[in-house]
Design an enzyme around this catalytic site. Structure first.
Site, PDB file in Angstrom:
ATOM      1  N   GLU A 117     -11.476   2.438   6.206  1.00 56.66           N
ATOM      2  CA  GLU A 117     -10.375   2.836   7.074  1.00 56.66           C
ATOM      3  C   GLU A 117     -10.462   4.342   7.323  1.00 56.66           C
ATOM      4  O   GLU A 117      -9.626   5.118   6.875  1.00 56.66           O
ATOM      5  CB  GLU A 117      -9.031   2.452   6.463  1.00 56.66           C
ATOM      6  CG  GLU A 117      -7.901   2.515   7.501  1.00 56.66           C
ATOM      7  CD  GLU A 117      -6.545   2.189   6.907  1.00 56.66           C
ATOM      8  OE1 GLU A 117      -5.793   1.437   7.549  1.00 56.66           O
ATOM      9  OE2 GLU A 117      -6.222   2.697   5.819  1.00 56.66           O
ATOM     10  N   GLU A 173       0.821  -1.209   0.000  1.00 53.47           N
ATOM     11  CA  GLU A 173       0.000   0.000   0.000  1.00 53.47           C
ATOM     12  C   GLU A 173       0.854   1.258   0.000  1.00 53.47           C
ATOM     13  O   GLU A 173       1.605   1.505   0.952  1.00 53.47           O
ATOM     14  CB  GLU A 173      -0.903   0.030   1.235  1.00 53.47           C
ATOM     15  CG  GLU A 173      -1.761   1.284   1.335  1.00 53.47           C
ATOM     16  CD  GLU A 173      -2.488   1.415   2.660  1.00 53.47           C
ATOM     17  OE1 GLU A 173      -3.532   2.086   2.685  1.00 53.47           O
ATOM     18  OE2 GLU A 173      -2.004   0.844   3.667  1.00 53.47           O
TER      19      GLU A 173
END
Length: 260
Positions: free
Chosen positions: A238, A141
């Site tokens: 998130e 990521e």
């Protein structure tokens, strides 16, 4: 229609961690993700998943000493042994929860340092091979430098190029729309370009990192775009609720209970 996973490290913080599974299911989520489970026993996490009928879709490999500022090992040549040990630490949790996708954190390093780049590639190859033997994918990521200054993997195109170069079947891109908007903008075109590589997507508003409603991004459009692109994995929520978690779930009501 997208399927959403509540991120229990950020959401439902009105409850102790293990009770957040119950709260997420009650709110209509059918899946969860979180950063790290390692303070708890694997069987305790598995029990909360099972009794709530929840699917575990993602968590991170151990990051090192998080409280001291460590954010993973993968780009640190001096930390390769710790990276390998982290896989053995994570495996019992993966087996207990049935998760099929783990995030390998890059750590703090200079992306322009050839030794760091080589270390990252070596770590990714090793991790993918280890997890692949257990039927688990690994995702990487890119993270923006405003949230995590000095993070090695801070460019989506750089991450894309590494994934393409290595060509490892069980390696994918964790595409956090919040980070992409801050780093590059032009989110829709980047989703279209990178969709074949994407293994997991995460969301939050920009710039506040609150609920995916308002501010810079048109999330209803982006959710429809994910459908148009044929994305069929989960979308991780998130984000930090602006207030009490359930009170901020108006955006989620059309998607509550979606499993397929």
């Amino acid at each position: 229609m997208p399927r959403f996973a509540a991120n229990l490290s950020m959401m439902f913080n009105e409850h102790p961690f293990l009770d957040r599974f119950d709260a997420a299911a009650k709110a209509g989520f059918t899946a969860v993700e979180f950063l790290f489970p390692y303070e708890y026993k694997p069987e305790d996490v598995a029990l909360r998943l099972k009794r709530n009928g929840l699917k575990q879709v993602l968590f991170n490999l151990p990051p090192g000493d998080w409280n001291a500022g460590e954010k993973g090992f993968a780009a640190r040549p001096d930390k390769f042994d710790e990276l390998r040990q982290s896989l053995h630490t994570a495996l019992p949790y993966a087996e207990a929860t049935g998760v099929r996708r783990l995030h390998m954190m890059a750590g703090l390093a200079d992306r322009h340092d050839p030794k760091a780049v080589d270390a990252f590639k070596k770590s990714l190859e090793w991790t993918a091979d280890f997890l692949g033997d257990h039927g688990i994918d690994v995702v990487i990521e890119p993270i923006n430098g405003r949230d995590v200054p000095g993070y090695f993997l801070n460019d989506f195109m750089f991450a894309r190029d590494i994934i393409v170069e290595l060509g490892i079947p069980n390696v994918g891109l964790q595409f956090d729309i919040y980070h992409c908007q801050i780093l590059h903008g032009d989110v829709t075109m980047r989703l279209r370009e990178m969709m074949p590589l994407i293994g997991h997507i995460q969301i939050a508003s920009v710039p506040s990192r609150n609920e995916p409603a308002g501010e810079e991004l048109n999330y209803p459009f982006l959710f429809a775009e994910l459908d148009r692109l044929g994305y069929d994995n989960y979308v991780g929520c998130e984000y930090r609720p602006a207030g009490e978690t359930v009170a901020g779930l108006g955006w989620f009501k059309p998607y509550a209970g979606v499993k397929v």
